[in-house]
Design a protein around this motif. Structure first.
Motif, PDB file in Angstrom:
ATOM      1  N   MET A  14       0.858  -1.198   0.000  1.00 17.46           N
ATOM      2  CA  MET A  14       0.000   0.000   0.000  1.00 17.46           C
ATOM      3  C   MET A  14       0.880   1.230   0.000  1.00 17.46           C
ATOM      4  SD  MET A  14      -2.751  -1.673   0.325  1.00 17.46           S
ATOM      5  CE  MET A  14      -2.611  -3.440   0.347  1.00 17.46           C
ATOM      6  N   LEU A  15       0.629   2.115  -0.928  1.00 15.94           N
ATOM      7  CA  LEU A  15       1.411   3.353  -0.992  1.00 15.94           C
ATOM      8  C   LEU A  15       0.539   4.523  -0.554  1.00 15.94           C
ATOM      9  CD1 LEU A  15       3.864   5.073  -1.961  1.00 15.94           C
ATOM     10  CD2 LEU A  15       2.896   4.981  -4.258  1.00 15.94           C
ATOM     11  N   PHE A  16       1.000   5.246   0.478  1.00 19.77           N
ATOM     12  CA  PHE A  16       0.259   6.422   0.928  1.00 19.77           C
ATOM     13  C   PHE A  16       1.098   7.668   0.698  1.00 19.77           C
ATOM     14  CE2 PHE A  16      -1.095   2.862   3.643  1.00 19.77           C
ATOM     15  CZ  PHE A  16      -2.456   2.849   3.357  1.00 19.77           C
ATOM     16  N   ILE A  17       0.668   8.483  -0.248  1.00 17.75           N
ATOM     17  CA  ILE A  17       1.340   9.754  -0.493  1.00 17.75           C
ATOM     18  C   ILE A  17       0.315  10.680  -1.144  1.00 17.75           C
ATOM     19  CG2 ILE A  17       2.296   8.907  -2.707  1.00 17.75           C
ATOM     20  CD1 ILE A  17       4.656  10.857  -2.285  1.00 17.75           C
ATOM     21  N   GLU A  18       0.348  11.946  -0.782  1.00 19.94           N
ATOM     22  CA  GLU A  18      -0.630  12.860  -1.369  1.00 19.94           C
ATOM     23  C   GLU A  18      -0.237  13.222  -2.788  1.00 19.94           C
ATOM     24  OE1 GLU A  18      -1.749  16.048   1.109  1.00 19.94           O
ATOM     25  OE2 GLU A  18      -2.740  14.616   2.459  1.00 19.94           O
ATOM     26  N   GLU A  19      -1.259  13.370  -3.615  1.00 20.02           N
ATOM     27  CA  GLU A  19      -1.038  13.687  -5.030  1.00 20.02           C
ATOM     28  C   GLU A  19      -0.118  14.912  -5.195  1.00 20.02           C
ATOM     29  OE1 GLU A  19      -2.961  11.905  -7.698  1.00 20.02           O
ATOM     30  OE2 GLU A  19      -1.446  12.871  -8.971  1.00 20.02           O
ATOM     31  N   ALA A  20      -0.349  15.935  -4.347  1.00 19.49           N
ATOM     32  CA  ALA A  20       0.431  17.183  -4.476  1.00 19.49           C
ATOM     33  C   ALA A  20       1.919  16.913  -4.244  1.00 19.49           C
ATOM     34  CB  ALA A  20      -0.075  18.217  -3.486  1.00 19.49           C
ATOM     35  N   LEU A  21       2.216  16.081  -3.252  1.00 17.65           N
ATOM     36  CA  LEU A  21       3.616  15.768  -2.944  1.00 17.65           C
ATOM     37  C   LEU A  21       4.223  14.896  -4.042  1.00 17.65           C
ATOM     38  CD1 LEU A  21       5.904  16.005  -0.904  1.00 17.65           C
ATOM     39  CD2 LEU A  21       4.988  14.025   0.303  1.00 17.65           C
ATOM     40  N   TRP A  22       3.426  13.982  -4.540  1.00 16.32           N
ATOM     41  CA  TRP A  22       3.851  13.073  -5.607  1.00 16.32           C
ATOM     42  C   TRP A  22       4.400  13.844  -6.819  1.00 16.32           C
ATOM     43  CZ3 TRP A  22       5.046   8.228  -6.263  1.00 16.32           C
ATOM     44  CH2 TRP A  22       4.968   7.635  -7.515  1.00 16.32           C
ATOM     45  N   CYS A  23       3.728  14.950  -7.137  1.00 14.84           N
ATOM     46  CA  CYS A  23       4.112  15.727  -8.323  1.00 14.84           C
ATOM     47  C   CYS A  23       5.212  16.742  -8.029  1.00 14.84           C
ATOM     48  CB  CYS A  23       2.911  16.487  -8.878  1.00 14.84           C
ATOM     49  SG  CYS A  23       1.535  15.424  -9.223  1.00 14.84           S
ATOM     50  N   GLN A  24       5.528  16.882  -6.749  1.00 14.68           N
ATOM     51  CA  GLN A  24       6.455  17.934  -6.358  1.00 14.68           C
ATOM     52  C   GLN A  24       7.918  17.554  -6.592  1.00 14.68           C
ATOM     53  OE1 GLN A  24       5.327  19.260  -2.421  1.00 14.68           O
ATOM     54  NE2 GLN A  24       7.222  20.396  -2.238  1.00 14.68           N
ATOM     55  N   GLY A  25       8.747  18.579  -6.838  1.00 13.24           N
ATOM     56  CA  GLY A  25      10.182  18.341  -6.951  1.00 13.24           C
ATOM     57  C   GLY A  25      10.837  18.575  -5.602  1.00 13.24           C
ATOM     58  N   LYS A  41       3.892 -10.905   6.516  1.00 12.03           N
ATOM     59  CA  LYS A  41       2.999 -12.044   6.274  1.00 12.03           C
ATOM     60  C   LYS A  41       2.335 -11.803   4.931  1.00 12.03           C
ATOM     61  CE  LYS A  41       1.807 -13.823  10.825  1.00 12.03           C
ATOM     62  NZ  LYS A  41       1.838 -12.720  11.823  1.00 12.03           N
ATOM     63  N   SER A  42       1.621 -10.654   4.833  1.00 14.05           N
ATOM     64  CA  SER A  42       0.965 -10.396   3.558  1.00 14.05           C
ATOM     65  C   SER A  42       0.953  -8.935   3.130  1.00 14.05           C
ATOM     66  CB  SER A  42      -0.475 -10.919   3.613  1.00 14.05           C
ATOM     67  OG  SER A  42      -1.167 -10.233   4.628  1.00 14.05           O
ATOM     68  N   ARG A  43       1.189  -8.040   4.076  1.00 17.17           N
ATOM     69  CA  ARG A  43       0.941  -6.633   3.743  1.00 17.17           C
ATOM     70  C   ARG A  43       2.108  -5.732   4.135  1.00 17.17           C
ATOM     71  NH1 ARG A  43      -4.003  -3.228   3.623  1.00 17.17           N
ATOM     72  NH2 ARG A  43      -3.431  -1.297   4.691  1.00 17.17           N
ATOM     73  N   VAL A  44       2.372  -4.755   3.266  1.00 17.63           N
ATOM     74  CA  VAL A  44       3.388  -3.740   3.572  1.00 17.63           C
ATOM     75  C   VAL A  44       2.787  -2.366   3.289  1.00 17.63           C
ATOM     76  CG1 VAL A  44       5.620  -2.775   2.859  1.00 17.63           C
ATOM     77  CG2 VAL A  44       5.356  -5.248   3.016  1.00 17.63           C
ATOM     78  N   GLU A  45       3.061  -1.411   4.178  1.00 18.21           N
ATOM     79  CA  GLU A  45       2.581  -0.041   3.944  1.00 18.21           C
ATOM     80  C   GLU A  45       3.759   0.909   3.828  1.00 18.21           C
ATOM     81  OE1 GLU A  45      -0.155   1.151   7.007  1.00 18.21           O
ATOM     82  OE2 GLU A  45      -1.335  -0.686   6.771  1.00 18.21           O
ATOM     83  N   LEU A  46       3.754   1.688   2.741  1.00 19.05           N
ATOM     84  CA  LEU A  46       4.788   2.705   2.569  1.00 19.05           C
ATOM     85  C   LEU A  46       4.103   4.064   2.606  1.00 19.05           C
ATOM     86  CD1 LEU A  46       7.575   3.819   1.676  1.00 19.05           C
ATOM     87  CD2 LEU A  46       6.961   3.279  -0.668  1.00 19.05           C
ATOM     88  N   GLU A  47       4.483   4.876   3.594  1.00 19.31           N
ATOM     89  CA  GLU A  47       3.838   6.177   3.734  1.00 19.31           C
ATOM     90  C   GLU A  47       4.882   7.279   3.623  1.00 19.31           C
ATOM     91  OE1 GLU A  47       1.568   6.569   7.323  1.00 19.31           O
ATOM     92  OE2 GLU A  47       0.742   8.490   6.699  1.00 19.31           O
ATOM     93  N   ILE A  48       4.601   8.276   2.783  1.00 18.74           N
ATOM     94  CA  ILE A  48       5.574   9.351   2.575  1.00 18.74           C
ATOM     95  C   ILE A  48       4.896  10.700   2.790  1.00 18.74           C
ATOM     96  CG2 ILE A  48       7.215  10.355   0.930  1.00 18.74           C
ATOM     97  CD1 ILE A  48       6.910   7.563  -0.543  1.00 18.74           C
ATOM     98  N   GLU A  49       5.531  11.527   3.626  1.00 16.30           N
ATOM     99  CA  GLU A  49       4.950  12.845   3.919  1.00 16.30           C
ATOM    100  C   GLU A  49       6.047  13.890   3.972  1.00 16.30           C
ATOM    101  OE1 GLU A  49       1.704  12.712   7.333  1.00 16.30           O
ATOM    102  OE2 GLU A  49       3.388  11.368   7.704  1.00 16.30           O
ATOM    103  N   LYS A  50       5.628  15.134   3.779  1.00 22.10           N
ATOM    104  CA  LYS A  50       6.567  16.222   4.010  1.00 22.10           C
ATOM    105  C   LYS A  50       6.048  16.978   5.213  1.00 22.10           C
ATOM    106  CE  LYS A  50       8.270  20.006   1.547  1.00 22.10           C
ATOM    107  NZ  LYS A  50       8.263  20.777   0.315  1.00 22.10           N
ATOM    108  N   LYS A  51       6.894  17.127   6.236  1.00 27.70           N
ATOM    109  CA  LYS A  51       6.476  17.853   7.430  1.00 27.70           C
ATOM    110  C   LYS A  51       7.445  18.996   7.633  1.00 27.70           C
ATOM    111  CE  LYS A  51       4.022  14.318  10.000  1.00 27.70           C
ATOM    112  NZ  LYS A  51       4.138  13.236  10.978  1.00 27.70           N
ATOM    113  N   ASP A  52       6.981  20.225   7.396  1.00 29.75           N
ATOM    114  CA  ASP A  52       7.850  21.409   7.417  1.00 29.75           C
ATOM    115  C   ASP A  52       9.065  21.181   6.520  1.00 29.75           C
ATOM    116  OD1 ASP A  52       6.166  22.757   9.152  1.00 29.75           O
ATOM    117  OD2 ASP A  52       7.083  21.793  10.890  1.00 29.75           O
TER     118      ASP A  52
END
Ligand SMILES: Nc1ncnc2c1ncn2[C@@H]1O[C@H](COP(=O)(O)OP(=O)(O)OP(=O)(O)O)[C@@H](O)[C@H]1O
Ligand SMILES: [Mg+2]
Length: 249
Positions: free
Chosen positions: A124-135, A159-170
């Motif tokens: 599962m990939l968690f990242i906001e669209e705005a950050l995804w497009c950002q340089g 076992k079966s699931r992996v979560e990757l979460e990416i955020e920008k904080k300040d």
């Protein structure tokens, strides 16, 4: 000691050219059949295996050289889009695990499509669209190496699931990799970052590796002025969280 280290680094560096020649040769045989001739299915499979393993050695060589650069305090900042950074890291991982998925990742043209492809593989990939497009401006090779190692571990020990979460904080890039595997008892939370340490090596499933990945991750994170946190306990999966300062544009 220093001279000896340089000698070893140079030797490793010199693996690069012959490896590239091997890679190009195999790729030509696979992709330019009009020039090199047809292949049977068995020949094709053998060549694909050879190519995958050549790529494993290439990425190990790059990792070792990158660690050396890191220890010398060399940071190579580039401007890169998040989407490119993450897609490249995922392609590198899946190239070795599951070629079909890696090919599908390469042709994804947007975030929802990529998420769907990964979800089918339990990632599962968690990242906001705005950050995804950002340089962003960061040391791409080092971040890719960190991503690759943490994700490879999570995919190996889940076992079966992996979560990757990416955020920008300040001014920080914060990302976490979480799996639902056996987890890591707290007595090992420091030890697993030591070189060559593997928990319970008698377990056939931990033998696939060298116990070096996390030691390297720790060095890279520290050298970039970041922090690494581990949340895990026996039977409760593991979550590795990395917090890295972002450079000014
Ligand atoms: N997500 C995880 N879940 C459970 N145990 C883990 C996880 N990640 C790492 N470990 C434990 O920490 C040890 C060290 O991890 P590390 O990545 O350094 O080595 P490795 O994966 O065994 O080999 P490699 O050198 O190929 O990365 C592993 O052998 C494993 O016992
Ligand atoms: Mg590992």
């Amino acid at each position: 000691m220093y001279r000896k280290k340089i000698k070893i680094d140079l030797l490793i560096h010199d693996f690069k050219v012959p490896l590239a020649v091997v890679q190009t040769g195999i790729t030509s045989l696979l992709q330019r059949r009009e020039k090199y001739g047809p292949l049977t299915e068995k020949q094709e499979r053998a060549l694909m295996r050879a190519l995958r393993n050549t790529k494993v050695i290439q990425s190990l060589v790059n990792d070792i050289l990158e660690l050396g650069r890191s220890r010398e305090g060399i940071v190579g900042l580039t401007n890169i889009k998040f989407s490119d950074l993450i897609e490249q890291a995922l392609v590198e991982i899946f190239d070795l695990l599951d070629r079909k998925t890696s090919e599908r990742i390469k042709i994804c043209t947007n975030l929802p499509q990529l998420k769907e492809t990964l979800e089918e593989k339990g990632l599962m990939l968690f990242i906001e669209e705005a950050l995804w497009c950002q340089g962003v401006r960061l040391d791409e090779a080092k971040i890719r190496q960190i991503f690759r190692n943490l994700l490879n571990n999570a995919l190996k020990y889940r076992k079966s699931r992996v979560e990757l979460e990416i955020e920008k904080k300040d001014i920080h890039l914060v990302f976490s990799v979480k799996d639902d595997g056996e987890g890591i008892p707290s007595i090992y939370h420091k030890k697993i970052f030591e070189s060559y340490f593997q928990m319970d090596i008698t377990d056939s499933y931990t033998v696939r590796g060298h116990g070096l990945g996390l030691a390297g991750v720790m060095i890279l994170v520290e050298d970039m002025g970041g922090e690494l946190f581990l949340e895990s306990d026996e039977g409760k999966g593991a979550k590795f969280l990395v917090k890295l300062p972002l450079a000014n544009k």
